[in-house]
Design a protein around this motif. Structure first.
Motif, mmCIF file in Angstrom:
data_model
loop_
_atom_site.group_PDB
_atom_site.id
_atom_site.type_symbol
_atom_site.label_atom_id
_atom_site.label_comp_id
_atom_site.label_asym_id
_atom_site.label_seq_id
_atom_site.Cartn_x
_atom_site.Cartn_y
_atom_site.Cartn_z
ATOM 1 N N SER A 52 -1.440 -5.475 6.125
ATOM 2 C CA SER A 52 -0.327 -4.552 5.975
ATOM 3 C C SER A 52 0.556 -4.935 4.803
ATOM 4 O O SER A 52 0.785 -6.106 4.527
ATOM 5 C CB SER A 52 0.494 -4.542 7.267
ATOM 6 O OG SER A 52 1.665 -3.771 7.103
ATOM 7 N N LYS A 53 1.057 -3.904 4.125
ATOM 8 C CA LYS A 53 1.993 -4.134 3.021
ATOM 9 C C LYS A 53 3.371 -3.583 3.370
ATOM 10 O O LYS A 53 4.168 -3.291 2.486
ATOM 11 C CB LYS A 53 1.447 -3.479 1.754
ATOM 12 C CG LYS A 53 0.121 -4.077 1.286
ATOM 13 C CD LYS A 53 -0.377 -3.377 0.047
ATOM 14 C CE LYS A 53 -1.703 -3.922 -0.436
ATOM 15 N NZ LYS A 53 -2.796 -3.764 0.545
ATOM 16 N N VAL A 54 3.647 -3.411 4.644
ATOM 17 C CA VAL A 54 4.966 -2.948 5.068
ATOM 18 C C VAL A 54 5.946 -4.117 4.972
ATOM 19 O O VAL A 54 5.669 -5.212 5.471
ATOM 20 C CB VAL A 54 4.908 -2.408 6.517
ATOM 21 C CG1 VAL A 54 6.302 -2.029 7.006
ATOM 22 C CG2 VAL A 54 3.965 -1.221 6.598
ATOM 23 N N GLU A 109 4.233 1.288 3.454
ATOM 24 C CA GLU A 109 3.156 1.196 2.463
ATOM 25 C C GLU A 109 3.200 2.434 1.563
ATOM 26 O O GLU A 109 3.477 3.549 2.025
ATOM 27 C CB GLU A 109 1.787 1.125 3.159
ATOM 28 C CG GLU A 109 1.451 -0.241 3.660
ATOM 29 C CD GLU A 109 -0.045 -0.498 3.734
ATOM 30 O OE1 GLU A 109 -0.434 -1.235 4.653
ATOM 31 O OE2 GLU A 109 -0.819 0.009 2.889
ATOM 32 N N LYS A 110 2.889 2.204 0.309
ATOM 33 C CA LYS A 110 2.904 3.299 -0.664
ATOM 34 C C LYS A 110 1.928 4.382 -0.234
ATOM 35 O O LYS A 110 0.787 4.107 0.160
ATOM 36 C CB LYS A 110 2.488 2.742 -2.031
ATOM 37 C CG LYS A 110 2.916 3.608 -3.191
ATOM 38 C CD LYS A 110 2.705 2.890 -4.503
ATOM 39 C CE LYS A 110 3.155 3.758 -5.659
ATOM 40 N NZ LYS A 110 2.968 3.137 -6.960
ATOM 41 N N HIS A 125 2.170 6.300 2.396
ATOM 42 C CA HIS A 125 2.193 6.597 3.834
ATOM 43 C C HIS A 125 3.413 7.461 4.135
ATOM 44 O O HIS A 125 4.542 6.986 4.048
ATOM 45 C CB HIS A 125 2.282 5.298 4.639
ATOM 46 C CG HIS A 125 1.005 4.533 4.678
ATOM 47 N ND1 HIS A 125 0.827 3.431 5.508
ATOM 48 C CD2 HIS A 125 -0.166 4.696 4.040
ATOM 49 C CE1 HIS A 125 -0.386 2.972 5.355
ATOM 50 N NE2 HIS A 125 -1.019 3.714 4.460
ATOM 51 N N SER A 163 3.943 2.027 9.299
ATOM 52 C CA SER A 163 3.703 3.252 8.544
ATOM 53 C C SER A 163 2.255 3.673 8.729
ATOM 54 O O SER A 163 1.398 2.873 9.139
ATOM 55 C CB SER A 163 4.055 3.085 7.060
ATOM 56 O OG SER A 163 3.160 2.221 6.389
ATOM 57 N N TYR A 196 0.240 0.642 10.441
ATOM 58 C CA TYR A 196 0.321 -0.641 9.749
ATOM 59 C C TYR A 196 1.725 -1.176 9.952
ATOM 60 O O TYR A 196 2.697 -0.565 9.508
ATOM 61 C CB TYR A 196 -0.011 -0.449 8.254
ATOM 62 C CG TYR A 196 -1.424 0.045 8.050
ATOM 63 C CD1 TYR A 196 -1.723 1.393 8.138
ATOM 64 C CD2 TYR A 196 -2.462 -0.854 7.816
ATOM 65 C CE1 TYR A 196 -3.027 1.853 7.987
ATOM 66 C CE2 TYR A 196 -3.765 -0.405 7.649
ATOM 67 C CZ TYR A 196 -4.036 0.956 7.741
ATOM 68 O OH TYR A 196 -5.314 1.392 7.599
ATOM 69 N N GLY A 219 4.883 -3.950 9.879
ATOM 70 C CA GLY A 219 5.525 -5.033 9.143
ATOM 71 C C GLY A 219 5.686 -6.240 10.047
ATOM 72 O O GLY A 219 5.338 -6.197 11.230
#
Lengths: 111, 112
Positions: free
Chosen positions: B2-4, B26-27, B29, B94, B102, B104
């Motif tokens: 995850s990139k949150v 996330e970009k 989403h 997100s 996903y 964080g």
């Protein structure tokens, strides 16, 4: 309201053995079931999902779904110490847009 | 993975104080969720957004909780007057739409 129950509450498995986790849900119309892994201090991470009756395999993970008995199980083959975490079963209802979580199973893999 | 992004990771407030936490999804989403996870691992859905619009929220969030997801800014969840029972891990997730969420790492709120 959908109910999701997980068992056992905690599980200790020797390294290299199979870990088996169970989950029951209350609504047979629930559309997909997800398993998440959560390590201490981190958010849950999606591992695998299943929609159709039967089984699905991804790497060391196998999930079995039986809608008639409202039961899903997760099996981790060749369990490793890094698999030690809380495993969360979650039921998705796309119509309601809701993801309902169980209370989790704490898995500990002993070297 | 995850990139949150969630900030802060830890938040300590006194009873009655405001508590504000932020989330960058996330970009790409468009759907964002907030959940509360208590010490017994029980998850409570709080609110979700799609493209800055509220889709669903529970009664609790209509009273002391407020949330927003403006375009080009982080999403935020704010508790106007913190209570001891609000102590929990607040998770932002997100999603591209249906399917996987996903998460964080969460903001751990402690209300003294």
């Amino acid at each position: 309201q959908e109910k999701v129950q997980q068992s056992p509450e905690s599980l200790i498995v020797p390294e290299g053995a199979m870990s088996s986790l169970n989950c029951t849900f209350s609504n047979s119309a629930s559309q997909s079931i997800w398993w998440y892994q959560q390590h201490p201090g981190k958010g849950p991470e999606a591992l695998i999902s299943i929609f159709s009756n039967g089984n699905k395999k991804e790497g060391r993970l196998t999930v079995y779904l039986n809608r008639a008995s409202l039961h899903v199980s997760l099996h981790i083959r060749d369990s490793q110490p890094s698999d030690s975490a809380v495993y969360l079963c979650a039921v998705m209802n796309y119509n309601q847009g809701k993801l309902i979580f169980g209370q989790g199973t704490k898995l500990s893999i002993k070297p | 993975n995850s990139k949150v992004i969630q900030t802060p990771r830890y938040l300590v407030k006194g009873q009655g104080q405001k508590a504000k936490m932020r989330c960058i999804p996330e970009k790409g989403h468009p759907v964002v969720f907030w959940y509360q996870q208590n010490k017994n691992n029980e998850f409570k859905f709080l609110i979700n957004f799609q493209n800055q619009e509220v889709l669903q929220q529970i009664d609790m969030t209509e009273k002391r909780f407020s949330a927003e997801c403006p375009s080009n800014s982080p999403c935020s969840l704010e508790i106007q007057s913190s209570e001891a029972g609000d102590s929990a891990l607040y998770l932002c997730a997100s999603s591209p739409g249906q399917g996987a969420r996903y998460f964080g790492p969460g903001t751990r709120l402690t209300v003294l």
